[in-house]
Design a protein around this motif. Structure first.
Motif, short mmCIF file in Angstrom:
data_model
loop_
_atom_site.label_atom_id
_atom_site.label_comp_id
_atom_site.label_asym_id
_atom_site.label_seq_id
_atom_site.Cartn_x
_atom_site.Cartn_y
_atom_site.Cartn_z
N ARG A 1 0.99 -1.31 0.11
CA ARG A 1 0.00 0.14 0.17
C ARG A 1 0.76 1.31 -0.01
N ARG A 2 2.07 1.40 0.76
CA ARG A 2 2.93 2.39 0.62
C ARG A 2 3.30 2.86 -0.64
N VAL A 3 3.54 1.74 -1.57
CA VAL A 3 4.04 2.19 -2.96
C VAL A 3 2.71 2.65 -3.53
N MET A 4 1.76 1.70 -3.68
CA MET A 4 0.45 2.11 -4.32
C MET A 4 0.11 3.42 -4.32
N GLU A 5 -0.02 3.81 -3.06
CA GLU A 5 -0.90 5.11 -2.63
C GLU A 5 0.06 6.17 -3.20
N THR A 6 1.24 6.23 -3.22
CA THR A 6 1.79 7.29 -4.01
C THR A 6 2.24 7.15 -5.45
N ASN A 7 2.62 5.99 -5.93
CA ASN A 7 2.72 5.70 -7.51
C ASN A 7 1.64 5.77 -8.29
N LEU A 8 0.38 5.24 -7.69
CA LEU A 8 -0.74 5.01 -8.49
C LEU A 8 -1.70 5.95 -8.22
N ASP A 9 -2.07 5.83 -6.73
CA ASP A 9 -3.25 6.71 -6.31
C ASP A 9 -2.90 8.15 -6.41
N GLY A 10 -1.90 8.47 -6.07
CA GLY A 10 -1.22 9.78 -6.46
C GLY A 10 -1.52 10.56 -7.69
N VAL A 11 -1.19 9.68 -8.69
CA VAL A 11 -1.40 9.89 -10.07
C VAL A 11 -2.92 10.23 -10.42
N ALA B 1 5.53 -4.74 -6.26
CA ALA B 1 4.79 -3.61 -6.00
C ALA B 1 5.24 -2.50 -6.78
N TYR B 2 6.46 -2.18 -6.93
CA TYR B 2 6.93 -0.96 -7.49
C TYR B 2 6.40 -1.37 -9.16
N GLY B 3 6.90 -2.29 -9.81
CA GLY B 3 6.55 -2.76 -11.24
C GLY B 3 5.17 -2.64 -11.44
N THR B 4 4.15 -3.30 -10.33
CA THR B 4 2.84 -3.37 -10.63
C THR B 4 2.13 -1.90 -10.74
N SER B 5 2.82 -1.19 -9.88
CA SER B 5 2.30 0.14 -9.78
C SER B 5 2.58 1.03 -11.11
N LYS B 6 3.76 0.74 -11.58
CA LYS B 6 4.06 1.55 -12.69
C LYS B 6 3.31 1.01 -14.14
N ALA B 7 3.17 -0.23 -14.05
CA ALA B 7 2.30 -1.09 -15.12
C ALA B 7 0.92 -0.24 -14.92
N ALA B 8 0.29 -0.10 -13.73
CA ALA B 8 -1.00 0.35 -13.67
C ALA B 8 -0.99 1.80 -14.22
N VAL B 9 0.25 2.64 -13.99
CA VAL B 9 0.25 4.00 -14.36
C VAL B 9 0.05 4.00 -15.93
N ILE B 10 0.79 2.97 -16.46
CA ILE B 10 0.63 2.96 -18.01
C ILE B 10 -0.54 2.92 -18.59
N HIS B 11 -1.35 2.10 -17.92
CA HIS B 11 -2.75 1.90 -18.31
C HIS B 11 -3.74 2.97 -18.05
N LEU B 12 -3.43 3.37 -16.97
CA LEU B 12 -4.12 4.87 -16.40
C LEU B 12 -4.10 5.71 -17.50
N THR B 13 -2.59 5.86 -17.92
CA THR B 13 -2.38 6.84 -18.85
C THR B 13 -3.17 6.84 -20.17
N LYS B 14 -3.31 5.64 -20.63
CA LYS B 14 -4.16 5.31 -22.00
C LYS B 14 -5.70 5.78 -21.67
N GLN B 15 -6.08 5.36 -20.36
CA GLN B 15 -7.46 5.53 -20.14
C GLN B 15 -7.75 7.03 -20.14
#
Length: 255
Positions: free
Chosen positions: A106-116, A151-165
């Motif tokens: 969650r520490r990784v996701m809340e900044t890397n993904l939730d923050g975006v 956690a890190y890689g998964t968060s960044k993969a999610a950011v990639i899809h979020l970008t496309k969205q």
């Protein structure tokens, strides 16, 4: 609508150091005004001082759902507009899957993904007004799996899809959304923790045979924010010296 004759404004998260700070300097040199957002008060104060009062410093934590609208409002109150949002803030937590408990996840996701998500959500109305740009900083680790990065890689993969969205949904308002995926970058932190064996292995695996620099990543970000990229959206750009292109090829087989 935003006044086209005014200087454009970029808000950059994680801007107190590294890629975020390098990007801020590049954009100011290109005539932009910048808002620097970071949760490290001392580092943010030091970074803002480099701009001789020309940059707005915003002390916020992007993982806090209440922070994003406050930060955007402060930027608009100061500059009157927002033309680009660079979601650069991130944390790295490397470790084996079996040692990554939910709190670390969650520490990784809340900044890397939730923050975006939160920052973009808060900035959307202002970006509609300016037909602005979003640049999310993902990672080569979001494009190719590696050990210790569950956690890190998964968060960044999610950011990639979020970008496309974002690109798919916000394009009708003239808003562009792209992601930059840095490969290994020669930061002070990386050089402090990378052993010579790690450095040599990266050099062997990267076709350009070297780490990138913070400024080189910043140049790509600044381009995507600019009118030079006015027809570029929904794209995932690896700024990695060719690292992602090598796939599973063995460096030992190279000539």
């Amino acid at each position: 609508m935003a006044n086209a004759t005014q200087a454009k404004v970029a808000l950059i998260t994680g801007a107190a150091r590294g890629i975020g700070l390098a990007t801020a300097h590049l954009m100011v040199n290109d005539g932009w005004k910048v808002a620097l957002l970071d949760r490290d008060a001392d580092a943010l104060k030091s970074a803002a001082a480099e701009f001789d009062g020309k940059a707005l410093d915003l002390l916020f934590d992007v993982s806090d759902p209440q922070a994003a609208p406050q930060a955007i409002r402060a930027c608009l109150d100061h500059f009157g507009r927002l033309d680009a949002l660079v979601n650069n803030a991130g944390v790295a937590d490397f470790g084996p899957i079996e040692e990554t408990d939910f709190a670390r996840w969650r520490r990784v996701m809340e900044t890397n993904l939730d923050g975006v998500f939160l920052m973009t959500q808060a900035a959307t109305e202002a970006l509609k007004d300016s037909a602005g740009a979003i640049v999310n900083i993902a990672s080569i680790s979001g494009l190719r799996a590696s050990t210790l990065r569950v956690a890190y890689g998964t968060s960044k993969a999610a950011v990639i899809h979020l970008t496309k969205q974002q690109a798919a949904e916000l394009g009708e308002y003239g808003i562009r959304a792209n992601a930059v995926c840095p490969g290994p970058v020669r930061t002070k932190l990386a050089m402090a923790v990378h052993t010579q064996d790690i450095i040599d292995a990266y050099h062997d695996a990267i076709p350009l045979n070297r780490y990138g620099s913070e400024q080189e990543i910043g140049e790509v970000i600044a381009f995507l924010c600019s009118e030079k990229a006015s027809y570029v959206t929904g794209q995932i750009i690896a700024s990695d010296g060719g690292f992602e292109s090598t796939g599973v090829g063995l460096p030992a087989l190279r000539k």
